[in-house]
Motif scaffolding. Sequence first.
Motif: not given
Length: 425
Positions: A38-39, A68-69, A75-82, A117-120
């Motif tokens: 993710v980073l 963009a932000t 993606l950071v939030l997707a780690l715990t709440r996708p 890319l972010a969406y996939l």
Amino acid sequence: MSTWKDFLRALSEPVPDRRPPLATARRRWVRLAPYGAVLAMVGALLPTGIVAFTRFYGVDPALGTALATVQAGSLVLALTRPLTAWQLMAPSVVVGAVVTHGSAAEQPWPWPVPTLLAYLFLMVFLAVRERGRTLLAVWLVTLLGCSLSWTAFTAHFDGTSVVVAAVSAAVLLLGWSLRGRGEAQRLLAEQEQISEAERAGRALLEERARIARELHDVVAHHMSVIAVQADSAPYRLTGLPAEAVAEFGQIATAARGSLAEMRRLLGVLRSADTAADKAPQPGLADLPRLLATVGQAGVRAELAVAAGAEALDPVPEAVGLSAYRIVQEALANVVRHAPGATAEVRLDAADGALTVRVENAPPPGRPGKAAGVESSGSTGQGLIGMRERVRLLAGTLDTGPTADGGYRVTAVLPLDGTDPGESTA
């Protein structure tokens, strides 16, 4: 109506589990891998997204930076709440498509490369964490949006919507399949642990029943002697008062009643294949014959009786039976796990306790290979039987490898049924 409610519920109810992917992995670097990925994605997509929106699509810098932000930060939030991350990213994709429509004919639309890319990448997190119905609802919404873009805006359609619809479907399906396989493996492992615990418990109960059946004969013998002596006392002893004769009669009656109760208990403990077992229970005197039998199996065992053990009067039958069974189980394990090894059985007595020690050398050709006691889940005997017999007599059991790679089993059995430490305290 209920179908729409289920559809909306699938898009709004995330899985309660808030752990990041691979959180249960044993290795630390595996647990940290999702954070690193993710980073890396955020570090690459945030600046490229800002540049793409502002320079290539001519979007206002403030709006382009915000889009963009949101897309990279999701993606950071997707780690715990996708699912929550998708709920944030999906509107930003729609807004981005609106503000970039017709602004740059030579650029992909409605999916700029950083957005695509972010969406996939977000689909990967959804696939490994959310329910199947949620994944289906997300893909249907994605397909609907892509369909509108290539039907309503045919002039600007360049095929990226088809790519997103197809690749997102493949990612979601593959991730859902892998997660289902992992869940099945986890449930299988849990079931194996439960089965192993049940087998261990069943082996423990079977071993206790076996010990109870063997000790029945020992106790029954003593109770029979009590009954016979109480019945014959008025005839052997002259001049007994009537009260003493009546007392002996009550003792004999109680002994016979206890024998009857023990027989009924034994009928419960014994299975059909052991009901006819009437052989005398073995003791210390039978150890030489046991060692000879083990020798025929390829294990040369020697019996050493210390002076303290030789000076003993006949030991209690329960102690002799337990000592015999412990030696039998220990030598059986030598035969199974260290075939061809030599073994020594040593008996000693001190401080009111009988010490039984069985020690074997490492098997030939495998120096340093210890022969351990069989696991509790194998046959229901071995270590379980040894522990139960020692516990029955309030003794102690010590097992473990020796310095030369062999194995030892040491049991201390109190001769009076009490802990030897109590007599010396």
